[in-house]
Design a protein around this motif. Structure first.
Motif, PDB file in Angstrom:
ATOM      1  N   VAL A  63      85.573  43.002  52.507  1.00  0.00           N
ATOM      2  CA  VAL A  63      85.847  41.566  52.416  1.00  0.00           C
ATOM      3  C   VAL A  63      85.015  40.790  53.440  1.00  0.00           C
ATOM      4  O   VAL A  63      84.515  39.705  53.153  1.00  0.00           O
ATOM      5  N   TYR A  64      84.830  41.364  54.644  1.00  0.00           N
ATOM      6  CA  TYR A  64      83.985  40.697  55.632  1.00  0.00           C
ATOM      7  C   TYR A  64      82.552  40.564  55.129  1.00  0.00           C
ATOM      8  O   TYR A  64      81.895  39.541  55.337  1.00  0.00           O
ATOM      9  N   VAL A  65      82.069  41.612  54.461  1.00  0.00           N
ATOM     10  CA  VAL A  65      80.702  41.551  53.926  1.00  0.00           C
ATOM     11  C   VAL A  65      80.604  40.442  52.885  1.00  0.00           C
ATOM     12  O   VAL A  65      79.675  39.620  52.898  1.00  0.00           O
ATOM     13  N   ILE A  66      81.609  40.385  51.962  1.00  0.00           N
ATOM     14  CA  ILE A  66      81.581  39.362  50.912  1.00  0.00           C
ATOM     15  C   ILE A  66      81.668  37.970  51.533  1.00  0.00           C
ATOM     16  O   ILE A  66      80.953  37.049  51.124  1.00  0.00           O
ATOM     17  N   ALA A  67      82.523  37.818  52.556  1.00  0.00           N
ATOM     18  CA  ALA A  67      82.667  36.514  53.201  1.00  0.00           C
ATOM     19  C   ALA A  67      81.343  36.086  53.831  1.00  0.00           C
ATOM     20  O   ALA A  67      80.954  34.919  53.736  1.00  0.00           O
ATOM     21  N   THR A  68      80.650  37.029  54.463  1.00  0.00           N
ATOM     22  CA  THR A  68      79.364  36.701  55.080  1.00  0.00           C
ATOM     23  C   THR A  68      78.384  36.186  54.036  1.00  0.00           C
ATOM     24  O   THR A  68      77.712  35.172  54.231  1.00  0.00           O
ATOM     25  N   ALA A  70      79.131  34.929  51.050  1.00  0.00           N
ATOM     26  CA  ALA A  70      79.612  33.687  50.454  1.00  0.00           C
ATOM     27  C   ALA A  70      79.336  32.484  51.353  1.00  0.00           C
ATOM     28  O   ALA A  70      79.078  31.391  50.865  1.00  0.00           O
ATOM     29  N   LEU A  71      79.385  32.717  52.679  1.00  0.00           N
ATOM     30  CA  LEU A  71      79.134  31.602  53.593  1.00  0.00           C
ATOM     31  C   LEU A  71      77.683  31.144  53.509  1.00  0.00           C
ATOM     32  O   LEU A  71      77.374  29.975  53.699  1.00  0.00           O
ATOM     33  N   VAL A  72      76.781  32.065  53.235  1.00  0.00           N
ATOM     34  CA  VAL A  72      75.360  31.710  53.195  1.00  0.00           C
ATOM     35  C   VAL A  72      75.005  31.038  51.881  1.00  0.00           C
ATOM     36  O   VAL A  72      74.211  30.102  51.834  1.00  0.00           O
ATOM     37  N   ARG A  73      75.616  31.515  50.781  1.00  0.00           N
ATOM     38  CA  ARG A  73      75.233  31.018  49.471  1.00  0.00           C
ATOM     39  C   ARG A  73      75.767  29.604  49.244  1.00  0.00           C
ATOM     40  O   ARG A  73      76.785  29.218  49.803  1.00  0.00           O
ATOM     41  N   SER A  74      75.094  28.887  48.373  1.00  0.00           N
ATOM     42  CA  SER A  74      75.544  27.539  48.050  1.00  0.00           C
ATOM     43  C   SER A  74      76.243  27.544  46.702  1.00  0.00           C
ATOM     44  O   SER A  74      76.315  28.576  46.037  1.00  0.00           O
ATOM     45  N   GLY A  75      76.766  26.401  46.310  1.00  0.00           N
ATOM     46  CA  GLY A  75      77.402  26.278  45.004  1.00  0.00           C
ATOM     47  C   GLY A  75      78.905  26.414  45.091  1.00  0.00           C
ATOM     48  O   GLY A  75      79.439  26.981  46.033  1.00  0.00           O
ATOM     49  N   ARG A  76      79.566  25.855  44.082  1.00  0.00           N
ATOM     50  CA  ARG A  76      81.016  25.808  44.118  1.00  0.00           C
ATOM     51  C   ARG A  76      81.650  27.194  44.017  1.00  0.00           C
ATOM     52  O   ARG A  76      82.660  27.474  44.657  1.00  0.00           O
ATOM     53  N   GLY A  77      81.055  28.047  43.201  1.00  0.00           N
ATOM     54  CA  GLY A  77      81.596  29.393  43.037  1.00  0.00           C
ATOM     55  C   GLY A  77      81.677  30.128  44.363  1.00  0.00           C
ATOM     56  O   GLY A  77      82.726  30.644  44.747  1.00  0.00           O
ATOM     57  N   TRP A  78      80.573  30.123  45.084  1.00  0.00           N
ATOM     58  CA  TRP A  78      80.553  30.827  46.370  1.00  0.00           C
ATOM     59  C   TRP A  78      81.468  30.151  47.378  1.00  0.00           C
ATOM     60  O   TRP A  78      82.025  30.800  48.252  1.00  0.00           O
ATOM     61  N   TYR A  79      81.600  28.832  47.242  1.00  0.00           N
ATOM     62  CA  TYR A  79      82.509  28.105  48.138  1.00  0.00           C
ATOM     63  C   TYR A  79      83.927  28.621  47.966  1.00  0.00           C
ATOM     64  O   TYR A  79      84.644  28.867  48.930  1.00  0.00           O
ATOM     65  N   ILE A  86      88.108  34.351  53.290  1.00  0.00           N
ATOM     66  CA  ILE A  86      88.504  33.995  54.652  1.00  0.00           C
ATOM     67  C   ILE A  86      90.025  33.869  54.750  1.00  0.00           C
ATOM     68  O   ILE A  86      90.629  34.308  55.729  1.00  0.00           O
ATOM     69  N   VAL A  87      90.663  33.303  53.713  1.00  0.00           N
ATOM     70  CA  VAL A  87      92.128  33.236  53.720  1.00  0.00           C
ATOM     71  C   VAL A  87      92.709  34.649  53.696  1.00  0.00           C
ATOM     72  O   VAL A  87      93.676  34.952  54.393  1.00  0.00           O
ATOM     73  N   PHE A  88      92.094  35.526  52.895  1.00  0.00           N
ATOM     74  CA  PHE A  88      92.538  36.919  52.841  1.00  0.00           C
ATOM     75  C   PHE A  88      92.476  37.560  54.229  1.00  0.00           C
ATOM     76  O   PHE A  88      93.420  38.218  54.671  1.00  0.00           O
ATOM     77  N   GLU A  89      91.380  37.325  54.925  1.00  0.00           N
ATOM     78  CA  GLU A  89      91.217  37.886  56.271  1.00  0.00           C
ATOM     79  C   GLU A  89      92.273  37.358  57.220  1.00  0.00           C
ATOM     80  O   GLU A  89      92.852  38.104  58.007  1.00  0.00           O
ATOM     81  N   PHE A  90      92.488  36.034  57.138  1.00  0.00           N
ATOM     82  CA  PHE A  90      93.422  35.412  58.066  1.00  0.00           C
ATOM     83  C   PHE A  90      94.830  35.938  57.804  1.00  0.00           C
ATOM     84  O   PHE A  90      95.569  36.269  58.737  1.00  0.00           O
ATOM     85  N   THR A  91      95.201  36.020  56.506  1.00  0.00           N
ATOM     86  CA  THR A  91      96.499  36.595  56.160  1.00  0.00           C
ATOM     87  C   THR A  91      96.579  38.026  56.669  1.00  0.00           C
ATOM     88  O   THR A  91      97.584  38.440  57.251  1.00  0.00           O
ATOM     89  N   GLY A  92      95.527  38.777  56.446  1.00  0.00           N
ATOM     90  CA  GLY A  92      95.515  40.177  56.858  1.00  0.00           C
ATOM     91  C   GLY A  92      95.735  40.329  58.351  1.00  0.00           C
ATOM     92  O   GLY A  92      96.564  41.125  58.789  1.00  0.00           O
TER      93      GLY A  92
END
Lengths: 159, 122
Positions: A63-68, A70-79, A86-92
């Motif tokens: 999930v950390y890899v995906i978050a990294t 997603a933060l770099v990519r643009s567009g609504r999907g990646w947002y 990030i919410v998953f991480e914070f909950t975790g």
């Protein structure tokens, strides 16, 4: 891997992350690398000892890899992906951190999130907050579709 | 692992981290100085790799997990080149800060490597 709808050569201005956000991405990248490395060692060496904790470590690392990314990519999907991860991480970190303090027997072996990420200088606790703050400040163009027409043209050459 | 060498390496990584962080926050773009500092950190890591590969043959074997040690070492070796590449692609102050973050991360990893090598049962 390159199934993302946008072109990799999108101009710098179109990327979500610029300026100090780049530092955030760098820290995320380092954390992803650290979590991946540790999880790799745990699974290769002693997965039988604590399958739950180590499976969780591996999931967190991915999930950390995906978050990294997603933060770099643009567009609504990646947002959305960035928010979800990030919410998953914070909950975790909150749930597992609390459980590891209240019921230490449940997590006899360390995960990234045990004791609110103590083994990682509490970075797993602080980073999602910074990430969410950043995302909230930099939502894709408010109200209207996420991509500007120019970005859509650049990102959806097929249609 | 040679302990004094590892402490020197840790000191250099922290110093490089501080240097890049301060210069970056002061608004400097990545320069020969800051990228050179990361190159030095990387060079010391490569030397550490050579030492780690040879040391067990001279009776200096790790007390902890060898796999964990090399996972840290290989991860640490990746960081300075990645940060330097970033600094070359994006020449602004934040790239200098990223160089500092990479150097600090290497410092933390070197410290963990020292623990794994010398302290049993962590």
């Amino acid at each position: 891997m390159n199934s993302a709808p946008q072109s990799p050569a999108a101009p710098a201005a179109r990327r979500r992350m610029s300026g100090i956000g780049r530092v955030l991405v760098a820290v995320y990248g380092v954390l992803a690398l650290a979590a991946l490395g540790r999880s790799f060692v745990q699974i290769v060496q002693k997965f039988d000892e604590a399958p739950l904790a180590y499976a969780l470590s591996a999931l967190a690392a991915v999930v950390y890899v995906i978050a990294t990314i997603a933060l770099v990519r643009s567009g609504r999907g990646w947002y959305r992906v960035a928010w979800a991860t990030i919410v998953f991480e914070f909950t975790g970190v909150l749930v597992v951190g609390t459980l590891s303090v209240v019921l230490p027997g449940l997590f006899p072996h360390d995960t990234v999130w045990s004791w609110y990420g103590r083994g990682y200088l509490f970075i797993p606790l602080v980073l999602p907050v910074l990430g969410m703050w950043w995302l909230a400040k930099h939502r894709p163009a408010a109200g209207t579709p996420a991509e500007t027409p120019l970005a859509v043209a650049a990102e959806r050459p097929a249609s | 692992m040679i302990e004094w060498y590892t402490w020197v390496q840790l000191g250099v990584a922290v110093a490089a981290g501080l240097l890049c962080l301060v210069l970056g926050l002061a608004g400097r773009k990545p320069s020969d100085l800051t990228i050179g500092a990361l190159a030095l950190v990387e060079l010391l890591l490569v030397a550490q790799l050579v030492v780690a590969l040879l040391a067990p043959a001279f009776g200096n074997a790790p007390s902890g997990s060898v796999l964990e040690f090399y996972t840290y070492l290989v991860s640490a070796l990746l960081l300075p080149p990645a940060a330097a590449l970033w600094a070359l692609l994006e020449r602004n102050r934040w790239s200098t800060v990223v160089l500092g973050v990479a150097a600090f991360s290497v410092g933390v990893m070197v410290y963990r490597m020292l623990q794994i090598w010398t302290v049993q049962g962590l």
